[in-house]
Design an enzyme around this catalytic site. Structure first.
Site, PDB file in Angstrom:
ATOM      1  N   CYS A 173       0.876  -1.180   0.000  1.00 21.15           N
ATOM      2  CA  CYS A 173       0.000   0.000   0.000  1.00 21.15           C
ATOM      3  C   CYS A 173       0.909   1.224   0.000  1.00 21.15           C
ATOM      4  O   CYS A 173       1.103   1.871   1.035  1.00 21.15           O
ATOM      5  CB  CYS A 173      -0.912  -0.008   1.219  1.00 21.15           C
ATOM      6  SG  CYS A 173      -1.802  -1.556   1.483  1.00 21.15           S
ATOM      7  N   ALA A 174       1.461   1.558  -1.143  1.00 21.27           N
ATOM      8  CA  ALA A 174       2.646   2.418  -1.203  1.00 21.27           C
ATOM      9  C   ALA A 174       2.377   3.921  -1.210  1.00 21.27           C
ATOM     10  O   ALA A 174       3.195   4.685  -0.708  1.00 21.27           O
ATOM     11  CB  ALA A 174       3.486   2.052  -2.432  1.00 21.27           C
ATOM     12  N   PRO A 176       1.472   7.708  -0.440  1.00 22.58           N
ATOM     13  CA  PRO A 176       2.034   8.588  -1.467  1.00 22.58           C
ATOM     14  C   PRO A 176       3.489   8.317  -1.829  1.00 22.58           C
ATOM     15  O   PRO A 176       4.003   8.922  -2.750  1.00 22.58           O
ATOM     16  CB  PRO A 176       1.887   9.978  -0.851  1.00 22.58           C
ATOM     17  CG  PRO A 176       2.001   9.730   0.616  1.00 22.58           C
ATOM     18  CD  PRO A 176       1.343   8.401   0.857  1.00 22.58           C
ATOM     19  N   GLY A 177       4.193   7.445  -1.083  1.00 21.45           N
ATOM     20  CA  GLY A 177       5.497   7.010  -1.561  1.00 21.45           C
ATOM     21  C   GLY A 177       6.708   7.334  -0.713  1.00 21.45           C
ATOM     22  O   GLY A 177       7.822   6.982  -1.085  1.00 21.45           O
ATOM     23  N   SER A 178       6.531   7.994   0.433  1.00 22.38           N
ATOM     24  CA  SER A 178       7.701   8.360   1.237  1.00 22.38           C
ATOM     25  C   SER A 178       8.418   7.122   1.774  1.00 22.38           C
ATOM     26  O   SER A 178       9.655   7.056   1.772  1.00 22.38           O
ATOM     27  CB  SER A 178       7.288   9.280   2.389  1.00 22.38           C
ATOM     28  OG  SER A 178       6.276   8.681   3.181  1.00 22.38           O
ATOM     29  N   LYS A 179       7.657   6.126   2.213  1.00 20.38           N
ATOM     30  CA  LYS A 179       8.284   4.897   2.709  1.00 20.38           C
ATOM     31  C   LYS A 179       8.900   4.108   1.553  1.00 20.38           C
ATOM     32  O   LYS A 179       9.977   3.510   1.701  1.00 20.38           O
ATOM     33  CB  LYS A 179       7.272   4.036   3.461  1.00 20.38           C
ATOM     34  CG  LYS A 179       6.683   4.683   4.703  1.00 20.38           C
ATOM     35  CD  LYS A 179       5.713   3.741   5.386  1.00 20.38           C
ATOM     36  CE  LYS A 179       4.953   4.440   6.495  1.00 20.38           C
ATOM     37  NZ  LYS A 179       4.035   5.498   5.979  1.00 20.38           N
ATOM     38  N   ASP A 202      -0.388   0.239  -5.267  1.00 14.56           N
ATOM     39  CA  ASP A 202      -1.479   0.939  -4.605  1.00 14.56           C
ATOM     40  C   ASP A 202      -2.786   0.618  -5.313  1.00 14.56           C
ATOM     41  O   ASP A 202      -2.824   0.529  -6.557  1.00 14.56           O
ATOM     42  CB  ASP A 202      -1.265   2.454  -4.573  1.00 14.56           C
ATOM     43  CG  ASP A 202      -2.089   3.102  -3.477  1.00 14.56           C
ATOM     44  OD1 ASP A 202      -1.613   3.140  -2.320  1.00 14.56           O
ATOM     45  OD2 ASP A 202      -3.220   3.539  -3.752  1.00 14.56           O
ATOM     46  N   ASP A 229      -5.576  -4.277  -5.919  1.00 11.06           N
ATOM     47  CA  ASP A 229      -6.109  -4.376  -4.569  1.00 11.06           C
ATOM     48  C   ASP A 229      -5.148  -5.254  -3.774  1.00 11.06           C
ATOM     49  O   ASP A 229      -4.928  -6.417  -4.109  1.00 11.06           O
ATOM     50  CB  ASP A 229      -7.504  -5.009  -4.606  1.00 11.06           C
ATOM     51  CG  ASP A 229      -8.170  -5.061  -3.236  1.00 11.06           C
ATOM     52  OD1 ASP A 229      -7.461  -4.923  -2.214  1.00 11.06           O
ATOM     53  OD2 ASP A 229      -9.401  -5.250  -3.188  1.00 11.06           O
ATOM     54  N   CYS A 311      -0.925   4.151  11.080  1.00 12.20           N
ATOM     55  CA  CYS A 311      -0.826   5.435  11.789  1.00 12.20           C
ATOM     56  C   CYS A 311      -2.046   5.591  12.685  1.00 12.20           C
ATOM     57  O   CYS A 311      -2.645   6.654  12.770  1.00 12.20           O
ATOM     58  CB  CYS A 311      -0.685   6.602  10.810  1.00 12.20           C
ATOM     59  SG  CYS A 311      -1.899   6.644   9.487  1.00 12.20           S
TER      60      CYS A 311
END
Length: 704
Positions: A173-174, A176-179, A202, A229, A311
């Site tokens: 579940c990437a 917005p991409g920071s990780k 995603d 999914d 989170c």
């Protein structure tokens, strides 16, 4: 402005609305209170009573700005040194409106001092000269991928996942991409050409494209972005090994499951959580989260690691999901104790007891109608077996961050187990069979059919999507490039692709890492690929020896495979000239006596793409390797505006503003000089201008 007819009359909303009376722009902030949220977490006891007031006060306060310096770049230490020596001293002992402003501080737990926290208001950053300079520095370095702004606690999951350059990594579940960016950085930590790769997925099509925008800055040929999914992420076929029965499917060394959640750990930046929070969100997401975790464990290689994170502070989304997975997987997985990792990070252990509130905010017992058994705490026997204390909880007040939950799974290597896997079935087949009942149940609960699980694996390409077509390495266009640029045979020349239906090189040729090529070829009917590969060659003028130019983003790879006279050593003086002037003429450079050897060698080369290599004579600093356009009368450095700003500051200490474009300013100055010149020189000036447009088009392509 007149009120629209269908607009209801009445008092204006308190959040995000504007009071235009007396032409004043007054905004009323949302009241950061939620009685149910406070009752729920007090009753659960996840925060010690004596710490509650500090916890709540922190949740209501502004979240500090945090950023990290990209660890995969060889010049990361140089960027860090630049920040520490040129900015940090000026940000210490600063006062604003008679109050001392906190200086930036290194996150004590982030490796190599590459993570930083800045706890000041936006007004200080905008109005204080020193903080404004720092902000400009961050913007410039962020634009070129040297710095990433990211919430501090969000940096934890990729670190504990412990990615190595040879790992096959899946981010389920990437967006917005920071990780994902951290995962890519870890992959490239030791080499520009790692043997592993990252697949970033995603479920949302638009968010998957936002993911591409975030990750393109890293210029990795070892990245693939897909759109599925996560609950039903397809099995990926790999080449069948000799003597194997049927297709073989990919297993990942590392899997990140940063699952969708209710997000109450983000309430410091997402103020809507205060008014929207309710118990129903966590309860509704529980099964989705469990399905994603189950699928991730299924795709994980034996001996591999998976990180599950949210989170959210809600145990229904955290420990309850972990316990449900452990019940299902038994001795095949274990939770990793991370107490010895990230020294300096204040964290709490996972919990083993909690109450379950339903959507009506009523406390329920296990077995109650409309309640899932997996919502409830583990039994005493399970508590002893599961070791949920190995989960990590990071609370907002512990070190002035957001809230986060992180758990590391390790899949047990059954090759050393006493009980062998039945010869009739592979371990992978056993796992697939074990997962099927839960997936069917979840799919039925969401108004679908079990058969759709199988159909999800085959996804026909949308008519609007561009295909990924690999080009024969002996294609005349590529053969010319190999010869012209002196590309050695260590470079895998079969990894070049185009993104058009004809399969012919027309405008752009891309390069992907070798293992990703195999996955693309073998899974055209399974993977919905959004993005992969870096631009390698871009078409340019056809009236020169080679019609293709090497693109800047692939230079970190290609410079290791080039042996060509088109690589010309240059000094710092000529580099500065090329950074600040567009299309300087050879005759002017010769007259100025700027690096005569570089000018002499470059002039002897045919027109087209050339490279300048600058040795900085400092082992602690990275040498420079940049593309230039070699014309018959002039030369031009082919880097985008963002790179110009960054290089001028990092190499020469020249600060620019966001509105400045040094090379464009130089062009404007030259144009004005030309306009003021005498009529006798107009013919010569016209001749010079005729050479510029073709090269200008090429530069625009670089910026693209």
């Amino acid at each position: 402005m007149a009120r629209r007819k269908n607009q209801k009359k009445g008092p204006k909303k308190t959040f995000g609305t504007r009071d235009d009376s007396n032409n004043q722009k007054n905004w009323t902030e949302l009241v950061k209170e939620n009685e149910k949220w406070e009752t729920y977490y007090k009753d659960l006891g996840v925060i010690p009573v004596e710490e509650w007031d500090q916890f709540k006060k922190t949740c209501q306060s502004q979240l500090p700005l945090t950023f990290r310096i990209t660890g995969s770049r060889k010049h990361s230490k140089e960027v860090l040194q630049l920040f520490q020596e040129h900015h940090l001293p000026n940000l210490t002992n600063v006062t604003w409106e008679n109050e001392v402003v906190k200086p930036p501080m290194a996150l004590p737990w982030y490796p190599e001092h590459l993570g930083w926290q800045l706890d000041v208001s936006k007004s200080v950053i905008r109005k204080n000269e020193q903080f404004a300079r720092m902000q400009r520095f961050l913007v410039v370095e962020n634009a070129v991928g040297n710095i990433s702004r990211q919430e501090a606690v969000s940096m934890i999951p990729p670190i504990v996942l412990d990615v190595k350059p040879h790992h096959y990594v899946l981010d389920m579940c990437a967006a917005p991409g920071s990780k994902t960016a951290q995962l890519i950085e870890a992959l490239h930590a030791e080499s520009d050409e790692p043997s592993g790769f990252v697949i970033a997925n995603d479920a949302d099509y638009k968010r998957s494209h936002m993911l591409v925008h975030q990750l393109k800055r890293l210029n990795s040929a070892n990245l693939m972005v897909v759109n599925h999914d996560a609950q039903f992420f397809p099995r990926i076929k790999v080449d069948s090994t000799e003597g194997s029965k049927g297709p073989q499917f990919l297993k990942f060394d590392r899997v990140l499951c940063d699952v969708p959640c209710s997000g109450d750990g983000t309430m410091r930046k997402n103020v809507n959580v205060w008014k929207d929070w309710n118990t129903g969100s966590g309860l509704g997401l529980h099964i989705v989260q469990l399905n994603i975790l189950e699928r991730g464990l299924n795709l994980l290689k034996e001996g591999g690691k998976l990180v599950y994170s949210t989170c959210s502070l809600n145990p229904i989304e955290n420990e309850a999901v972990i316990a449900a997975a452990l019940r299902r997987w038994g001795d095949k997985v274990r939770l990793v104790n991370c107490d010895d990792q990230l020294p300096g990070l204040v964290r709490s252990k996972g919990i083993t007891e909690w109450k379950v509130y339903d959507k009506q905010f009523q406390v329920r017992e296990k077995g109650h109608e409309n309640c899932l058994d997996s919502w409830f705490p583990p039994t005493a026997e399970e508590v002893e077996k599961f070791h949920l204390e190995n989960c990590m909880r990071v609370y907002q007040h512990q070190q002035n961050t957001g809230g986060f939950f992180i758990t590391v799974f390790e899949k047990i290597d059954t090759s050393t187990a006493e009980t062998p896997v039945p010869a009739s079935e592979t371990a992978a087949a056993v796992e697939e069979q074990a997962q099927e009942p839960e997936l069917k149940k979840a799919k039925i609960d969401t108004s679908s059919t079990a058969s759709h699980i199988q159909k999800k694996e085959k996804l026909p390409r949308d008519a609007n999507e561009e295909p990924f077509v690999f080009v024969d390495p002996n294609h005349p266009a590529l053969a010319k490039c190999w010869e012209f640029y002196g590309i050695d045979d260590k470079f895998d020349k079969s990894t070049c692709l185009v993104r058009n239906a004809t399969g012919e090189p027309t405008r752009t040729i891309y390069h992907v890492a070798t293992p990703l090529k195999q996955l693309i070829v073998n899974n055209e009917d399974r993977l919905k690929i959004v993005y992969s590969g870096v631009k390698l060659f871009v078409s340019q003028r056809s009236d020169i020896d080679c019609a293709w130019r090497i693109q800047s983003e692939s230079l970190p790879i290609m410079k290791q495979h080039m042996n060509s006279a088109r690589i010309v050593p240059g000094n710092m003086e000529i580099l500065k000239k090329l950074l600040t002037e567009a299309f300087p003429r050879y005759e002017d450079l010769t007259a100025d006596n700027v690096d005569p050897e570089f000018i002499s060698k470059t002039q002897k080369l045919s027109a087209g793409c050339t490279f300048i290599k600058v040795d900085r004579n400092d082992p602690s600093k990275e040498d420079l390797f940049l593309p230039v356009w070699n014309g018959s009368k002039c030369i031009n450095l082919m880097v985008c505006k963002e790179d110009v700003h960054e290089l001028l500051y990092r190499i020469f200490g020249i600060e620019t503003t966001s509105k400045q474009n040094p090379k464009a300013d130089h062009m404007a100055k030259k144009a004005q000089e030309a306009a003021d010149a005498s009529a006798n020189s107009s013919k010569e000036e016209t001749s010079e201008k005729e050479e510029v447009p073709a090269v200008t088009v090429t530069e625009t392509s670089t910026a693209e």
